[in-house]
Design an enzyme around this catalytic site. Structure first.
Site, mmCIF file in Angstrom:
data_model
loop_
_atom_site.group_PDB
_atom_site.id
_atom_site.type_symbol
_atom_site.label_atom_id
_atom_site.label_comp_id
_atom_site.label_asym_id
_atom_site.label_seq_id
_atom_site.Cartn_x
_atom_site.Cartn_y
_atom_site.Cartn_z
ATOM 1 C CB SER A 56 -0.868 0.008 1.261
ATOM 2 O OG SER A 56 -1.659 1.181 1.315
ATOM 3 C CE1 TYR A 92 -3.930 -2.308 5.323
ATOM 4 C CE2 TYR A 92 -3.315 -0.020 4.925
ATOM 5 C CZ TYR A 92 -3.707 -1.263 4.445
ATOM 6 O OH TYR A 92 -3.868 -1.470 3.098
#
Ligand code: NAP
Length: 254
Positions: A138, A152
């Site tokens: 990401s 995350y």
């Protein structure tokens, strides 16, 4: 110009939904034989039927599941040429409210799950003679930050740390290991974050739209291609330019 992916065997973890389903669809439409993995059997079987793929049930956070996933896929598809280690979760919690269980849960799928998936598929990828691993990381973590996603972000950066040594260790087996770094991609999961989040996000992207799951699938297909044989340990950011403007003014004055 690119060698067709026809007949390639491709395993996509988290391929039953969202970005993974988009990746699986790009490969399936290119004539590859695809296996999609997820924990929810009903969703997995429906996605596989829609894509013309095969569904393999597994929780990538468990070593025995990953071993079975690799063995079942190799048996059903006749090998594994490409592993897309895409399964991931993104629950949000501010650090001050975060429990130890919250941290363990996200690391179990995103980091441990990535490592166990690659480890379990290494043998089959080596036997293919041209193994490819493509991780879904990401921009959040390796490049940007977003409140609620300290854990995350750590997992998405962690995947890249894993990749940079795995690519060296796996090179002797002819396996490349690369990653895509999606920006904000329109999925069922992201839809749940609400209209306001989606509108604000689109406005902050130079290309003025969220990405599609196919945008990610095409970048993954390149890294899995014959032509990317000499690319390993690298990342491709697919974010519509989102990480680039230095300020709101930089975006507005363009
Ligand atoms: P999603 O729509 O929620 O789909 C997640 C997929 O992963 C589902 O198929 C899910 O199936 C599977 N999964 C989750 N935990 C699993 C586990 N422990 N074992 C096996 N399968 C598991 O999520 P998404 O938005 O497509 O995200 C996919 C990946 O892209 C993630 O790695 C995420 O970090 C990354 N990403 C997403 C975005 C975005 O904008 N959407 C941006 C950057 C990066 P089950 O629940 O049935 O197991």
């Amino acid at each position: 110009m690119f060698t067709p992916l026809t007949g390639r065997t491709v395993l996509v973890t988290g391929g039953t939904k969202g970005i993974g389903k988009g990746i699986a669809g790009v490969f399936a439409r290119a004539g590859a034989n695809v296996a999609v993995v997820g924990r929810d059997r009903e969703r997995g079987e429906a996605a596989a039927a829609e894509l013309g793929a095969t569904y393999v049930a597994a929780d990538v956070g468990r070593a025995e599941d990953c071993e079975r996933m690799a063995a079942e896929t190799e048996e059903r598809l006749g090998g594994i040429d490409v592993l897309c280690a895409n399964a991931g979760v993104f629950p949000d919690a501010k650090l001050e409210d975060m429990s130890e269980a919250d941290i363990d849960e996200i690391f179990a799928t995103n980091v441990k799950g990535t490592m166990l998936s690659v480890k379990a598929c290494m043998g089959a990828l080596e036997r293919s003679g041209h193994g490819r691993v493509v991780l879904t990381s990401s921009i959040t973590g390796p490049i940007t930050g977003y409140p609620g996603w300290t854990h995350y972000g750590a997992t998405k950066a962690g995947q890249l740390g894993f990749m940079r040594t795995a690519c060296i260790e796996l090179a002797k087996y002819g396996i490349t290991v690369n990653a895509v770094m999606p920006g904000n991609i329109m999925t069922e999961g992201l839809e749940g974050l609400g209209e306001e989040y989606l509108e604000t996000m689109a406005a902050s992207i130079p290309l003025k739209r969220l990405g599609s799951v196919e945008d990610i699938g095409h970048a993954v297909a390149f890294l899995a291609s014959q032509e990317a044989a000499y690319v390993t340990g690298q990342t491709i950011v697919v974010d519509g330019g989102q990480i680039l403007p230095e300020s709101l003014e930089a975006l507005a004055s363009a």
